[in-house]
Design a protein around this motif. Structure first.
Motif, PDB file in Angstrom:
ATOM      1  N   GLU A  11       0.810  -1.214   0.000  1.00  0.00           N
ATOM      2  CA  GLU A  11       0.000   0.000   0.000  1.00  0.00           C
ATOM      3  C   GLU A  11       0.849   1.273   0.000  1.00  0.00           C
ATOM      4  OE1 GLU A  11      -3.086   2.055   3.106  1.00  0.00           O
ATOM      5  OE2 GLU A  11      -3.362  -0.069   2.660  1.00  0.00           O
ATOM      6  N   CYS A  12       1.917   1.292   0.788  1.00  0.00           N
ATOM      7  CA  CYS A  12       2.762   2.482   0.880  1.00  0.00           C
ATOM      8  C   CYS A  12       4.127   2.074   1.427  1.00  0.00           C
ATOM      9  CB  CYS A  12       2.120   3.545   1.777  1.00  0.00           C
ATOM     10  SG  CYS A  12       1.806   2.988   3.472  1.00  0.00           S
ATOM     11  N   MET A  13       5.038   3.035   1.503  1.00  0.00           N
ATOM     12  CA  MET A  13       6.372   2.738   2.006  1.00  0.00           C
ATOM     13  C   MET A  13       6.334   2.280   3.460  1.00  0.00           C
ATOM     14  SD  MET A  13       9.562   2.597   1.150  1.00  0.00           S
ATOM     15  CE  MET A  13       9.849   3.665  -0.259  1.00  0.00           C
ATOM     16  N   LEU A  14       5.421   2.821   4.254  1.00  0.00           N
ATOM     17  CA  LEU A  14       5.310   2.437   5.662  1.00  0.00           C
ATOM     18  C   LEU A  14       5.005   0.952   5.802  1.00  0.00           C
ATOM     19  CD1 LEU A  14       5.104   3.120   8.693  1.00  0.00           C
ATOM     20  CD2 LEU A  14       2.694   3.722   8.308  1.00  0.00           C
ATOM     21  N   THR A  15       4.064   0.447   5.013  1.00  0.00           N
ATOM     22  CA  THR A  15       3.711  -0.968   5.108  1.00  0.00           C
ATOM     23  C   THR A  15       4.826  -1.848   4.561  1.00  0.00           C
ATOM     24  OG1 THR A  15       2.498  -0.792   3.005  1.00  0.00           O
ATOM     25  CG2 THR A  15       1.227  -0.557   5.033  1.00  0.00           C
ATOM     26  N   ARG A  16       5.569  -1.375   3.570  1.00  0.00           N
ATOM     27  CA  ARG A  16       6.703  -2.151   3.068  1.00  0.00           C
ATOM     28  C   ARG A  16       7.775  -2.308   4.153  1.00  0.00           C
ATOM     29  NH1 ARG A  16       7.330  -2.617  -2.581  1.00  0.00           N
ATOM     30  NH2 ARG A  16       9.194  -3.858  -2.078  1.00  0.00           N
ATOM     31  N   MET A  17       8.013  -1.240   4.914  1.00  0.00           N
ATOM     32  CA  MET A  17       9.006  -1.301   5.982  1.00  0.00           C
ATOM     33  C   MET A  17       8.567  -2.272   7.082  1.00  0.00           C
ATOM     34  SD  MET A  17      11.387   0.799   4.976  1.00  0.00           S
ATOM     35  CE  MET A  17      10.977   0.182   3.345  1.00  0.00           C
ATOM     36  N   GLN A  18       7.275  -2.232   7.410  1.00  0.00           N
ATOM     37  CA  GLN A  18       6.758  -3.148   8.437  1.00  0.00           C
ATOM     38  C   GLN A  18       6.862  -4.595   7.966  1.00  0.00           C
ATOM     39  OE1 GLN A  18       2.894  -1.875  10.283  1.00  0.00           O
ATOM     40  NE2 GLN A  18       3.077  -0.187   8.849  1.00  0.00           N
ATOM     41  N   GLU A  19       6.571  -4.822   6.693  1.00  0.00           N
ATOM     42  CA  GLU A  19       6.648  -6.180   6.156  1.00  0.00           C
ATOM     43  C   GLU A  19       8.055  -6.750   6.308  1.00  0.00           C
ATOM     44  OE1 GLU A  19       5.554  -8.461   1.983  1.00  0.00           O
ATOM     45  OE2 GLU A  19       6.696  -6.588   1.935  1.00  0.00           O
ATOM     46  N   MET A  20       9.083  -5.922   6.076  1.00  0.00           N
ATOM     47  CA  MET A  20      10.463  -6.391   6.186  1.00  0.00           C
ATOM     48  C   MET A  20      10.768  -6.833   7.619  1.00  0.00           C
ATOM     49  SD  MET A  20      12.465  -3.633   3.782  1.00  0.00           S
ATOM     50  CE  MET A  20      14.065  -4.434   3.991  1.00  0.00           C
ATOM     51  N   SER A  21      10.334  -6.053   8.599  1.00  0.00           N
ATOM     52  CA  SER A  21      10.603  -6.398   9.995  1.00  0.00           C
ATOM     53  C   SER A  21       9.834  -7.641  10.425  1.00  0.00           C
ATOM     54  CB  SER A  21      10.249  -5.216  10.902  1.00  0.00           C
ATOM     55  OG  SER A  21      11.025  -4.076  10.591  1.00  0.00           O
ATOM     56  N   LEU A  22       8.559  -7.723  10.069  1.00  0.00           N
ATOM     57  CA  LEU A  22       7.730  -8.838  10.515  1.00  0.00           C
ATOM     58  C   LEU A  22       8.043 -10.128   9.760  1.00  0.00           C
ATOM     59  CD1 LEU A  22       4.318  -7.013  11.010  1.00  0.00           C
ATOM     60  CD2 LEU A  22       5.757  -8.027  12.776  1.00  0.00           C
ATOM     61  N   ASP A  23       8.445 -10.024   8.494  1.00  0.00           N
ATOM     62  CA  ASP A  23       8.810 -11.224   7.764  1.00  0.00           C
ATOM     63  C   ASP A  23      10.046 -11.884   8.374  1.00  0.00           C
ATOM     64  OD1 ASP A  23       6.739 -11.299   6.037  1.00  0.00           O
ATOM     65  OD2 ASP A  23       7.820 -10.585   4.279  1.00  0.00           O
ATOM     66  N   TYR A  24      10.978 -11.074   8.872  1.00  0.00           N
ATOM     67  CA  TYR A  24      12.141 -11.652   9.553  1.00  0.00           C
ATOM     68  C   TYR A  24      11.690 -12.381  10.817  1.00  0.00           C
ATOM     69  CZ  TYR A  24      16.428 -12.075  12.224  1.00  0.00           C
ATOM     70  OH  TYR A  24      17.468 -12.589  12.967  1.00  0.00           O
ATOM     71  N   HIS A  25      10.733 -11.777  11.529  1.00  0.00           N
ATOM     72  CA  HIS A  25      10.227 -12.403  12.752  1.00  0.00           C
ATOM     73  C   HIS A  25       9.627 -13.776  12.452  1.00  0.00           C
ATOM     74  CE1 HIS A  25       8.042 -13.013  16.483  1.00  0.00           C
ATOM     75  NE2 HIS A  25       6.909 -13.077  15.812  1.00  0.00           N
ATOM     76  N   THR A  47      12.524 -10.928   3.582  1.00  0.00           N
ATOM     77  CA  THR A  47      11.810 -10.272   2.483  1.00  0.00           C
ATOM     78  C   THR A  47      12.783  -9.938   1.361  1.00  0.00           C
ATOM     79  OG1 THR A  47      10.508  -9.224   4.241  1.00  0.00           O
ATOM     80  CG2 THR A  47      10.040  -8.526   1.994  1.00  0.00           C
ATOM     81  N   PRO A  48      13.198 -10.927   0.578  1.00  0.00           N
ATOM     82  CA  PRO A  48      14.167 -10.675  -0.498  1.00  0.00           C
ATOM     83  C   PRO A  48      13.688  -9.648  -1.518  1.00  0.00           C
ATOM     84  CG  PRO A  48      13.893 -13.030  -0.113  1.00  0.00           C
ATOM     85  CD  PRO A  48      12.826 -12.340   0.663  1.00  0.00           C
ATOM     86  N   ARG A  49      12.381  -9.570  -1.747  1.00  0.00           N
ATOM     87  CA  ARG A  49      11.865  -8.662  -2.764  1.00  0.00           C
ATOM     88  C   ARG A  49      12.063  -7.202  -2.392  1.00  0.00           C
ATOM     89  NH1 ARG A  49       6.538  -6.507  -2.729  1.00  0.00           N
ATOM     90  NH2 ARG A  49       5.560  -6.562  -0.666  1.00  0.00           N
ATOM     91  N   SER A  50      12.316  -6.941  -1.111  1.00  0.00           N
ATOM     92  CA  SER A  50      12.502  -5.557  -0.658  1.00  0.00           C
ATOM     93  C   SER A  50      13.960  -5.234  -0.335  1.00  0.00           C
ATOM     94  CB  SER A  50      11.635  -5.295   0.589  1.00  0.00           C
ATOM     95  OG  SER A  50      10.267  -5.457   0.306  1.00  0.00           O
ATOM     96  N   PHE A  51      14.881  -6.030  -0.864  1.00  0.00           N
ATOM     97  CA  PHE A  51      16.297  -5.815  -0.564  1.00  0.00           C
ATOM     98  C   PHE A  51      16.759  -4.427  -1.000  1.00  0.00           C
ATOM     99  CE2 PHE A  51      20.874  -6.213  -1.300  1.00  0.00           C
ATOM    100  CZ  PHE A  51      21.276  -6.789  -0.104  1.00  0.00           C
ATOM    101  N   HIS A  52      16.192  -3.922  -2.091  1.00  0.00           N
ATOM    102  CA  HIS A  52      16.592  -2.602  -2.593  1.00  0.00           C
ATOM    103  C   HIS A  52      16.116  -1.466  -1.691  1.00  0.00           C
ATOM    104  CE1 HIS A  52      12.512  -3.252  -4.022  1.00  0.00           C
ATOM    105  NE2 HIS A  52      12.392  -1.956  -4.248  1.00  0.00           N
ATOM    106  N   LEU A  53      15.265  -1.785  -0.705  1.00  0.00           N
ATOM    107  CA  LEU A  53      14.759  -0.762   0.213  1.00  0.00           C
ATOM    108  C   LEU A  53      15.500  -0.768   1.557  1.00  0.00           C
ATOM    109  CD1 LEU A  53      10.912  -1.256  -0.361  1.00  0.00           C
ATOM    110  CD2 LEU A  53      12.374   0.514  -1.352  1.00  0.00           C
TER     111      LEU A  53
END
Length: 474
Positions: free
Chosen positions: A232-246, A404-410
């Motif tokens: 949805e936005c950059m904020l949700t992408r950042m949260q996804e990276m943290s929670l996917d690691y969890h 979250t490999p798809r967000s490595f560029h972020l």
């Protein structure tokens, strides 16, 4: 006798005195830097480097374990006894255990239909399933809407119960505890808890329940969250990276929260308690100390929603940081003195799960990157080794990105985002440790459901005005 004027805080007779206020501040800085600032800052650097090593070793340990798990461990249905649920012609639906589904809600205008609908569509015999909507809503309009939705599903033959309380005492833990007191749930053998934004697939019960049926020592089955609004936005992408690691690493290694409990485990562990804002973690830790096992199923996924506004995310992170710190304060001695679990498990829970992940990780990020390193620029006499300032942080960041490999560029933006959030998490952690005023603050995370999606679709489907109509015939 030397005098200090109203525009000066240094005696005029002092060597190097200047009438300029900025110059006086500079002189004062030089006076206190060598005897006070430099030694104090060096101590802080050593402490932060020690915390950096602790976080690094924790991440490295989990990285090694997850690689071994992926390479050598069998899948859960191979490690544990598991048999698919089948219809028995002789026993009929009696072959299926009674399951209670609890959905706690609080003014969930945007998502109540989604969660109730997903629970009612679970593939399970209707006479062996009880769906309990625990509504603590204070908005009478929303409360009426939720009740009508329950009545609508009940008219279709679904055994769904709408429950309310006079007060909201204990928040979600209080609602769950109150729900278990109802007479009609006493025959239920297992309990599944879905938050108001959860959307389980129809086969959820058929995949999870057999682990509990055939393995009596398993108390909990944890599913993985998938996020419907991650893009949805950059904020949700950042949260996804943290929670996917969890979920990809931490949960696989050993950490687990609630999603599915057997009644025996809940009762033996002491039931739901509202002493912290992480009632699920509280119950899971107490059940673990009783010797119960937990099982995490990474391929059993449940859709959920991420906070899409910074305000909602900040309140959620306050609860998720303050609650564990407060729980650690209250349970540390209970864990250490427990005689039913091994010394290794005590060490894992106290040091790895609580101390490093829930306390040190937040404080280290804030104090080292946001306070100490910037100060060392002003005080060049204090040296920070490259391995502590560059190499370890880069390795830790790279390890965090595996979920979250798809967000490595972020990653660059994620680092900045985490540093900003580290201030809020550190503050919440200190509040939890000291049991300050906001320790039990509970602000329900705002959810948008399909509202944002519908707005986007409406905007894209809206008729477009042609350039000729806008400019006219000219």
């Amino acid at each position: 006798m030397a005098e200090v004027s109203a525009k000066s805080f240094i005696p005029e007779s002092f060597p190097g005195y200047t009438a300029d206020i900025a110059g006086q501040f500079g002189l004062l800085w030089e006076l206190i830097k060598a005897p006070l600032i430099v030694p104090l800052l060096r101590i802080c650097v050593y402490i932060c480097l020690a915390m950096s090593i602790m976080v690094f070793l924790e991440r490295l340990y989990m990285g090694v374990v997850i690689v071994l798990v992926k390479l050598f461990w069998k899948k859960p249905d191979k490690r544990y006894k598991w048999e698919a649920m089948k219809d028995d012609l002789e026993m009929g639906n009696g072959a299926f255990p009674m399951v209670l589904v609890q959905i706690p809600m609080f003014n969930e205008r945007e998502v109540y239909k989604i969660s109730i609908g997903a629970a009612c569509n679970l593939s399970w015999p209707a006479d062996r399933l009880v769906i309990q909507v625990l509504d603590d809503s204070t908005d009478l309009v929303i409360k009426d809407m939720v009740e009508k939705e329950c009545i609508r599903w009940a008219s279709k033959g679904i055994n769904i119960r709408y429950q309310i309380r006079e007060t909201r005492g204990g928040y979600k833990a209080g609602a769950l505890k109150e729900g278990l007191k109802r007479d009609y749930v006493k025959e239920c053998e297992y309990v599944v808890i879905f938050d108001a934004d959860f959307r389980p697939e129809p086969d959820f019960l058929r995949r999870a329940v057999p682990f509990l049926i055939h393995n009596p020592d398993i108390a909990l089955v944890q599913a993985r969250w998938r996020f419907v609004n991650a893009d949805e936005c950059m904020l949700t992408r950042m949260q996804e990276m943290s929670l996917d690691y969890h979920f990809t690493v931490e949960q696989e290694v050993g950490s687990a929260t609630h999603a599915f409990f057997g009644f025996n485990a809940i009762n033996e562990a002491g039931g739901w308690k509202d002493r912290t804002t992480v009632e699920d973690m509280d119950l899971a830790v107490r059940a673990g100390l009783k010797g119960w096992k937990f099982l995490y199923l990474g391929d059993l996924q449940v859709k959920s929603e991420l906070p899409s506004t910074f305000k909602a995310f900040r309140f959620q992170q306050h609860r998720w940081s303050c609650g564990p710190a407060n729980l650690f304060r209250k349970m540390m001695m209970e864990i250490a003195l427990n005689k039913k679990v091994t010394l290794y498990k005590k060490f894992y829970v106290i040091y790895s799960f609580f101390f490093v992940r829930k306390l040190i990780a937040h404080m280290f990020t804030f104090f080292f990157y946001c306070v100490i390193l910037p100060l060392t620029i002003l005080v060049p006499e204090v040296y920070v080794p490259k391995w502590g300032a560059i190499y370890l942080p880069c390795i830790i960041t790279a390890l965090n990105s595996v979920g979250t490999p798809r967000s490595f560029h972020l990653l660059f933006y994620w680092v900045l985002f985490e540093n900003v959030m580290s201030f809020h998490r550190t503050k919440a952690t200190i509040i939890g440790l000291l049991e300050a005023k906001r320790v039990n603050e509970w602000v329900v995370t705002e959810k948008l459901g399909d509202t944002q999606k519908n707005k986007s679709n409406a905007k894209s489907n809206a008729p477009k005005k042609s350039l000729s109509k806008i400019l006219g015939d000219r």
